[in-house]
Scaffold this motif. Structure first.
Motif, mmCIF file in Angstrom:
data_model
loop_
_atom_site.group_PDB
_atom_site.id
_atom_site.type_symbol
_atom_site.label_atom_id
_atom_site.label_comp_id
_atom_site.label_asym_id
_atom_site.label_seq_id
_atom_site.Cartn_x
_atom_site.Cartn_y
_atom_site.Cartn_z
ATOM 1 N N GLY A 90 90.742 9.565 9.158
ATOM 2 C CA GLY A 90 90.405 10.627 8.231
ATOM 3 C C GLY A 90 89.245 11.433 8.790
ATOM 4 O O GLY A 90 88.682 11.105 9.844
ATOM 5 N N SER A 91 88.843 12.473 8.089
ATOM 6 C CA SER A 91 87.760 13.327 8.583
ATOM 7 C C SER A 91 86.404 12.631 8.516
ATOM 8 O O SER A 91 85.502 12.940 9.298
ATOM 9 N N ALA A 92 86.253 11.675 7.596
ATOM 10 C CA ALA A 92 84.966 11.016 7.438
ATOM 11 C C ALA A 92 85.039 9.506 7.589
ATOM 12 O O ALA A 92 84.008 8.845 7.706
ATOM 13 N N ALA A 93 86.252 8.932 7.592
ATOM 14 C CA ALA A 93 86.393 7.481 7.689
ATOM 15 C C ALA A 93 87.803 7.139 8.143
ATOM 16 O O ALA A 93 88.747 7.895 7.891
ATOM 17 N N PRO A 94 87.974 5.990 8.789
ATOM 18 C CA PRO A 94 89.326 5.539 9.113
ATOM 19 C C PRO A 94 90.070 5.148 7.837
ATOM 20 O O PRO A 94 89.467 4.761 6.837
ATOM 21 N N VAL A 95 91.406 5.238 7.900
ATOM 22 C CA VAL A 95 92.259 4.762 6.808
ATOM 23 C C VAL A 95 93.174 3.700 7.420
ATOM 24 O O VAL A 95 94.234 4.012 7.973
ATOM 25 N N PRO A 96 92.756 2.426 7.370
ATOM 26 C CA PRO A 96 93.504 1.386 8.076
ATOM 27 C C PRO A 96 94.826 1.051 7.401
ATOM 28 O O PRO A 96 94.978 1.204 6.181
ATOM 29 N N SER A 97 95.776 0.576 8.221
ATOM 30 C CA SER A 97 97.064 0.122 7.693
ATOM 31 C C SER A 97 97.335 -1.341 8.015
ATOM 32 O O SER A 97 98.126 -1.988 7.327
ATOM 33 N N SER A 98 96.683 -1.881 9.049
ATOM 34 C CA SER A 98 96.888 -3.292 9.376
ATOM 35 C C SER A 98 95.673 -3.853 10.089
ATOM 36 O O SER A 98 94.917 -3.127 10.745
ATOM 37 N N TYR A 99 95.504 -5.167 9.963
ATOM 38 C CA TYR A 99 94.408 -5.873 10.610
ATOM 39 C C TYR A 99 94.844 -7.307 10.844
ATOM 40 O O TYR A 99 95.478 -7.927 9.983
ATOM 41 N N ALA A 100 94.513 -7.831 12.018
ATOM 42 C CA ALA A 100 94.815 -9.228 12.333
ATOM 43 C C ALA A 100 93.679 -9.820 13.145
ATOM 44 O O ALA A 100 93.089 -9.148 14.000
ATOM 45 N N LEU A 101 93.360 -11.068 12.869
ATOM 46 C CA LEU A 101 92.302 -11.774 13.580
ATOM 47 C C LEU A 101 92.767 -13.185 13.885
ATOM 48 O O LEU A 101 93.341 -13.863 13.027
ATOM 49 N N ASN A 102 92.555 -13.616 15.117
ATOM 50 C CA ASN A 102 92.764 -15.003 15.520
ATOM 51 C C ASN A 102 91.474 -15.484 16.161
ATOM 52 O O ASN A 102 91.026 -14.898 17.151
ATOM 53 N N SER A 103 90.865 -16.514 15.603
ATOM 54 C CA SER A 103 89.604 -16.998 16.155
ATOM 55 C C SER A 103 89.559 -18.513 16.090
ATOM 56 O O SER A 103 90.289 -19.159 15.324
ATOM 57 N N ILE A 104 88.708 -19.067 16.924
ATOM 58 C CA ILE A 104 88.468 -20.506 16.897
ATOM 59 C C ILE A 104 86.990 -20.736 17.165
ATOM 60 O O ILE A 104 86.419 -20.147 18.083
ATOM 61 N N ALA A 105 86.367 -21.534 16.324
ATOM 62 C CA ALA A 105 84.949 -21.857 16.473
ATOM 63 C C ALA A 105 84.781 -23.343 16.227
ATOM 64 O O ALA A 105 85.222 -23.861 15.194
ATOM 65 N N GLY A 106 84.168 -24.018 17.191
ATOM 66 C CA GLY A 106 84.000 -25.449 17.048
ATOM 67 C C GLY A 106 85.315 -26.186 16.855
ATOM 68 O O GLY A 106 85.404 -27.123 16.077
ATOM 69 N N LYS A 107 86.360 -25.742 17.553
ATOM 70 C CA LYS A 107 87.710 -26.313 17.495
ATOM 71 C C LYS A 107 88.392 -26.088 16.152
ATOM 72 O O LYS A 107 89.428 -26.693 15.862
ATOM 73 N N LYS A 108 87.832 -25.205 15.327
ATOM 74 C CA LYS A 108 88.437 -24.893 14.034
ATOM 75 C C LYS A 108 89.068 -23.504 14.095
ATOM 76 O O LYS A 108 88.364 -22.504 14.170
ATOM 77 N N GLN A 110 91.117 -20.089 12.843
ATOM 78 C CA GLN A 110 91.310 -19.295 11.635
ATOM 79 C C GLN A 110 92.130 -18.060 12.000
ATOM 80 O O GLN A 110 91.924 -17.465 13.049
ATOM 81 N N THR A 111 93.062 -17.704 11.122
ATOM 82 C CA THR A 111 93.844 -16.487 11.308
ATOM 83 C C THR A 111 93.784 -15.664 10.025
ATOM 84 O O THR A 111 93.723 -16.205 8.915
ATOM 85 N N VAL A 112 93.767 -14.362 10.217
ATOM 86 C CA VAL A 112 93.799 -13.420 9.091
ATOM 87 C C VAL A 112 94.830 -12.351 9.420
ATOM 88 O O VAL A 112 94.852 -11.829 10.539
ATOM 89 N N GLN A 113 95.670 -12.024 8.467
ATOM 90 C CA GLN A 113 96.582 -10.892 8.591
ATOM 91 C C GLN A 113 96.511 -10.103 7.294
ATOM 92 O O GLN A 113 96.636 -10.678 6.208
ATOM 93 N N MET A 114 96.289 -8.797 7.414
ATOM 94 C CA MET A 114 96.184 -7.942 6.236
ATOM 95 C C MET A 114 97.003 -6.687 6.431
ATOM 96 O O MET A 114 97.064 -6.136 7.535
ATOM 97 N N ILE A 121 94.121 -3.296 -0.148
ATOM 98 C CA ILE A 121 94.835 -4.425 0.434
ATOM 99 C C ILE A 121 96.151 -4.608 -0.313
ATOM 100 O O ILE A 121 96.168 -4.796 -1.529
ATOM 101 N N THR A 122 97.262 -4.563 0.410
ATOM 102 C CA THR A 122 98.573 -4.737 -0.223
ATOM 103 C C THR A 122 99.183 -6.103 0.077
ATOM 104 O O THR A 122 100.068 -6.567 -0.649
ATOM 105 N N ALA A 123 98.734 -6.749 1.152
ATOM 106 C CA ALA A 123 99.204 -8.096 1.479
ATOM 107 C C ALA A 123 98.156 -8.766 2.346
ATOM 108 O O ALA A 123 97.480 -8.109 3.156
ATOM 109 N N ILE A 124 98.005 -10.081 2.169
ATOM 110 C CA ILE A 124 96.997 -10.801 2.945
ATOM 111 C C ILE A 124 97.436 -12.236 3.146
ATOM 112 O O ILE A 124 98.033 -12.857 2.257
ATOM 113 N N ASP A 125 97.162 -12.748 4.345
ATOM 114 C CA ASP A 125 97.397 -14.160 4.649
ATOM 115 C C ASP A 125 96.187 -14.673 5.406
ATOM 116 O O ASP A 125 95.861 -14.161 6.485
ATOM 117 N N LEU A 126 95.500 -15.652 4.837
ATOM 118 C CA LEU A 126 94.300 -16.242 5.415
ATOM 119 C C LEU A 126 94.547 -17.729 5.611
ATOM 120 O O LEU A 126 94.865 -18.444 4.662
#
Length: 275
Positions: A90-108, A110-114, A121-126
């Motif tokens: 957008g002219s002043a800010a992004p308008v996101p449609s998707s986001y995904a994260l895969n991370s591991i910390a201390g062998k733990k 975590q995944t996020v999908q939005m 937010i229309t759908a989310i899986d954590l």
């Protein structure tokens, strides 16, 4: 703790090779840029981060990122993560449609999908979900409206045809939802600093930043209280070449064990050579 700050405040910005960019984004007036960061904690090198951005002003954008934390910090905590986001600028800010994260910390892991539409937010899986705690502020439906994902929040479009590096670029609040917690990053102009780096040399706009937790957090935790009162958070913004979009050249976050700094060792080019 360190990898949590990296993924939450910098969206997991970068480890190793960059993910391929969507061909649909190779439009007129588009820009592709690669940003490489060195990561230090209390002055000691602890990792690396890369960010790959492909955008078209007023059109689509795609961001791929990853980070790896280790070195001396591995005695306390280590981790790695990758993330991606897409949407329209957008002219002043992004308008996101998707986001995904895969991370591991201390062998733990975590995944996020939005999935998002018009800032909602229309759908989310954590996975895994946050463990239930009596003192955790619940995330409501309202907290998932009018938000940015953490990676899209790193793009700062500046409206108009004039100089993008104006103090007004810092006059904004970033409403972030990372899949588990909702928080604001409130920016204000601090000063202008000159930088001299590979790919970009010139002025940067330095924004002071305040962390304001909204939901999903535990108010009485020491880390939450520390971050709420933290006055040592800065975003140094530089222009992506050929656009009116700014991105972080440097990020500074004071932590309970020292100052965390991401400093660009390269800002610009496609990442495929020494340009």
């Amino acid at each position: 703790m360190t990898i949590s700050i990296l993924t939450r405040l910098t969206s997991g910005a970068a480890l190793g090779a960059l993910i391929g960019l969507a061909p649909a984004l190779a439009a007129a007036n588009s820009a592709t840029t690669a940003i490489r960061y060195g990561v230090t904690l209390a002055g000691l090198p602890i990792g690396t981060a890369n960010l790959s951005i492909n955008l078209s002003e007023g059109g689509p954008y795609k961001i791929n990122a990853a980070a790896k934390v280790g070195g001396v910090i591995s005695l306390i905590s280590d981790g790695r993560g990758s993330a991606s986001a897409s949407g329209k600028l957008g002219s002043a800010a992004p308008v996101p449609s998707s986001y995904a994260l895969n991370s591991i910390a201390g062998k733990k892991p975590q995944t996020v999908q939005m999935a998002l539409s018009a800032g909602n937010i229309t759908a989310i899986d954590l996975q895994p979900d946050l463990p239930p705690r009596k003192d955790r502020v619940p995330v409501t439906a309202a907290d998932k409206h009018g938000v940015l994902d953490p990676l899209s929040a790193m793009l700062v479009p500046v409206a108009g045809n004039g100089d993008a590096l104006e103090p007004a670029a810092c006059k904004r609040t970033l409403p972030v939802f990372d899949g588990a917690t909702r928080f604001d990053i409130k920016l204000s102009y601090a000063r202008t600093e000159q930088v001299d780096g590979k790919g970009y040399s010139g002025p940067t706009i330095v924004c002071s930043a305040r962390y304001v937790p909204i939901a999903g957090h535990r108010p009485n935790r020491d880390q939450t209280k520390f971050m709420e009162s933290n006055r040592d958070i800065e975003l140094w913004l530089a222009p992506i070449k050929g656009t009116h979009v700014l991105a972080p050249f440097k990020i500074i976050v004071g932590t309970q064990i020292g100052r965390l700094t991401l400093n660009a060792t390269r800002f610009g080019g496609s990442g495929g050579g020494d340009d």
